[in-house]
Design a protein around this motif. Structure first.
Motif, mmCIF file in Angstrom:
data_model
loop_
_atom_site.group_PDB
_atom_site.id
_atom_site.type_symbol
_atom_site.label_atom_id
_atom_site.label_comp_id
_atom_site.label_asym_id
_atom_site.label_seq_id
_atom_site.Cartn_x
_atom_site.Cartn_y
_atom_site.Cartn_z
ATOM 1 N N GLN B 154 0.827 -1.189 0.000
ATOM 2 C CA GLN B 154 0.000 0.000 0.000
ATOM 3 C C GLN B 154 0.873 1.255 0.000
ATOM 4 O O GLN B 154 2.065 1.178 0.242
ATOM 5 N N GLY B 155 0.221 2.386 -0.282
ATOM 6 C CA GLY B 155 0.950 3.648 -0.229
ATOM 7 C C GLY B 155 1.384 4.116 -1.603
ATOM 8 O O GLY B 155 1.205 3.422 -2.593
ATOM 9 N N PRO B 156 1.966 5.332 -1.630
ATOM 10 C CA PRO B 156 2.364 5.926 -2.912
ATOM 11 C C PRO B 156 3.486 5.154 -3.586
ATOM 12 O O PRO B 156 4.314 4.535 -2.910
ATOM 13 N N HIS B 157 3.495 5.217 -4.906
ATOM 14 C CA HIS B 157 4.528 4.532 -5.675
ATOM 15 C C HIS B 157 5.702 5.468 -5.894
ATOM 16 O O HIS B 157 5.598 6.425 -6.641
ATOM 17 N N GLN B 158 6.820 5.170 -5.212
ATOM 18 C CA GLN B 158 7.942 6.099 -5.288
ATOM 19 C C GLN B 158 9.133 5.527 -6.029
ATOM 20 O O GLN B 158 10.056 6.249 -6.367
#
Lengths: 279, 312
Positions: B154-158
């Protein structure tokens, strides 16, 4: 599948023994196996130069000959173990019940299930217990028989090992003595109920007493199984075999009933070898 | 004659002395490093005590040193690397020993071992320019879409983060694990292989029931050697892991490792406690890798000795 094979073979065996009480005096009507113009190579070296040889049903056939004559290679061709080594090739035919085991549609795995093998050096699986070693063939083939305890006992009794190991079945297979290990390996092959048992100098790593036991065992197994044994020990061939084949430099020199080979060989080479003039 | 004997002896004694000296040097260097790090770490040990290992706050300005994020980052990135590298390496080792035709074996093993010779900064550069954009634009959105219900994805794709670090490490430790496993599998006696095949097993059954069990402890040793390398790897992972002092369950999030923080902050560390904190991280890392390597060696030795005698 194992069951039906077993049934088929038992009935055949009883028929056979009814007809030929103790020792097959002449060749039965059709051989269990037959090599036809069998050639084997290691890389560029031709080890077998066109062998044609029958293996009669429920008898013991001995292959004798000096080192390097191709006798081990020959029996490794009978269950397609020769090709396991890299660079090894086979040409010609080997018939098992009239079916060529080198035909393109034959799965070597199936052949090896019907034609068992015992090696020169006892090779029980060190990571398995004695019980697991006996059942290894079934486990490796993904079979789960119900009456495993009975099966283990029967296989170990067949090789006269039961009384010696019945209390230590969960110890490692390598904890046994050399002779016991070899009998365990034979039991391991027999548990799969093969039709033919190939033995590649099964006694060469054993002491005389263990050797005598294995020979006794071969004598008993002959009633039910077709056995091919490679041996460098001519007395052994004379003691256990019904038929003997003499190999020299990759060729079959002579094949006959054992008593004929050892008393009235027709080839000069055979006579020289069995009287110890070379080899 | 006595003179001749004495001369030969003198040469031998000299030779033995010099060889022993070199051998002892290694032990001394190892010991000196451990002692030096211990001494350097003492201010930090006195300052933080146990809070050093369990604390999550790393703020040198306020003299707060909690190394847990680094320990977490090192362990997670290394385990992730193992998770990726172990199946690949075992596949390579099994292919090379059991399945590949002989003419293919040497070139493939050579190529795999060549991976170990690539400098780690090159892996880092590749990570920055190729791997991280690929993760950001393709792999992470894909994982987020398919496995996004797991907190791991989960979370932003960095791009830069734990996942990138784990993948880079996996590539770097694959040669180690596969070449040691290959040696271990090669040490399995042919008689076992043939025994299994002669019982009518397929190659896969023989591998699974006889060869792998026999080689098991050696393969575990190979894996631990790979783990040791992953734990200590610094350059490549520093370049891609994101270097943020955070503990996040998501593999997409940036993290930090023990080796990275030492490399990044050592030059700017001021004060005994700050320097000591970095030394203490080094000491922890040193101890962990040393212990793992000893365990691995012992396991590899055990498989090298043929278990001919009684077992079980």
């Amino acid at each position: 599948m194992i069951q039906s094979l077993a049934l088929a073979r038992t009935s055949e065996a009883t028929r056979e023994s009814a007809r030929t009480p103790a020792r097959p005096s002449a060749a039965p009507d059709r051989p269990k196996m037959r090599a036809e113009a069998l050639r084997a190579h290691f890389g560029k070296t031709e080890v077998l130069k066109g062998i044609t040889l029958p293996v009669e049903s429920t008898t013991v056939t001995a292959i004798i000959g000096p080192s390097g004559c191709g006798k081990s290679t020959f029996i490794r061709c009978l269950n397609r173990m020769h090709e396991v080594v890299s660079g090894a090739r086979v040409a010609g035919k080997v018939l098992l019940d009239l079916q060529d085991i080198y035909a393109p549609d034959v799965d070597p795995v199936r052949v090896r299930r019907r034609v068992g093998m015992v090696f020169q050096k006892p090779n029980p699986f060190p990571t398995m217990t004695i019980r697991e070693n006996v059942l290894a063939g079934l486990k490796l083939n993904g079979l789960r028989p119900k009456d495993t305890e009975e099966l283990v006992e029967r296989a170990l009794r067949q090789v006269a090992l039961w009384d010696e190991v019945k209390d230590v079945l969960s110890r490692s297979g390598t904890s046994l003595s050399g002779g016991q290990q070899q009998r365990l390996c034979i039991a391991r092959s027999l548990a799969l109920e093969p039709e033919v048992l190939l033995m590649d100098e099964p006694c060469s790593a054993l002491d005389p007493i263990a050797t005598a036991r294995v020979e006794e065992l071969i004598h008993e197994l002959r009633e039910r199984y077709t056995i091919v044994i490679v041996t460098h020990n001519m007395q052994q061939a004379a003691r256990v075999a019904d038929f003997t084949a003499f190999f020299y430099l990759g060729e079959l020199v002579e094949y006959d009933r054992t008593d004929v080979i050892f008393t009235r060989p027709s080839e000069k080479k055979t006579e020289d070898y069995i009287t110890g003039r070379f080899g | 004659m006595a003179l001749l004997g004495a001369e030969v002896n003198a040469g031998d004694v000299l030779f033995r002395g010099v060889a022993a000296l070199f051998a002892i040097t290694i032990v001394l260097v190892l010991g000196a490093m451990a002692i030096q790090m211990w001494v350097a770490a003492r201010p930090s040990i006195a300052h933080s005590g146990w809070r050093f290992i369990v604390g999550r706050d790393w703020d040198p300005v306020r003299d707060s040193f909690g190394a847990l994020p680094f320990i977490y980052g090192t362990l997670v990135s290394s385990l992730l690397a193992l998770g990726i590298a172990v199946p690949i390496s075992l596949g390579v080792a099994v292919f090379l020993t059991e399945l590949a035709p002989p003419w293919l074996r040497s070139p493939v093993s050579f190529l795999v071992e060549l991976l170990a010779a690539v400098p780690s900064v090159i892996y880092g550069l590749w990570g920055i320019f190729a791997l991280a954009p690929f993760l950001r634009n393709h792999l992470e959105p894909f994982l987020g879409k398919t496995l996004g219900f797991l907190p791991l994805f989960q979370g932003p794709h960095q791009g830069f983060g734990m996942l990138a670090g784990g993948i880079i490490l996996a590539i770097m430790i694959t040669p180690t694990i596969s070449s040691v496993s290959r040696e271990v599998l090669r040490a399995v006696p042919d008689s076992l292989r043939e025994g299994a095949l002669a019982l009518g097993s397929t190659r896969w059954e023989a591998l699974r029931h006889t060869i792998l069990p026999y080689a098991r402890s050696g393969i575990v040793g190979a894996i631990i050697l790979g783990l040791g390398r992953a734990l200590g790897e610094t350059m490549a992972i520093t370049m891609v892991i994101g270097n943020r002092t955070d503990i996040s369950v998501s593999l997409f999030a940036p993290g930090y490792t023990m080796a990275s923080v030492i490399a990044n902050e050592f030059t700017e560390a001021t004060g005994d406690v700050y320097l000591g904190a970095l030394a203490e991280i080094g000491l922890l890392l040193f101890a962990v890798t040393l212990i793992l390597n000893v365990v691995a060696r012992l396991l590899v030795w055990r498989v090298g000795r043929a278990p001919e005698g009684a077992r079980g």
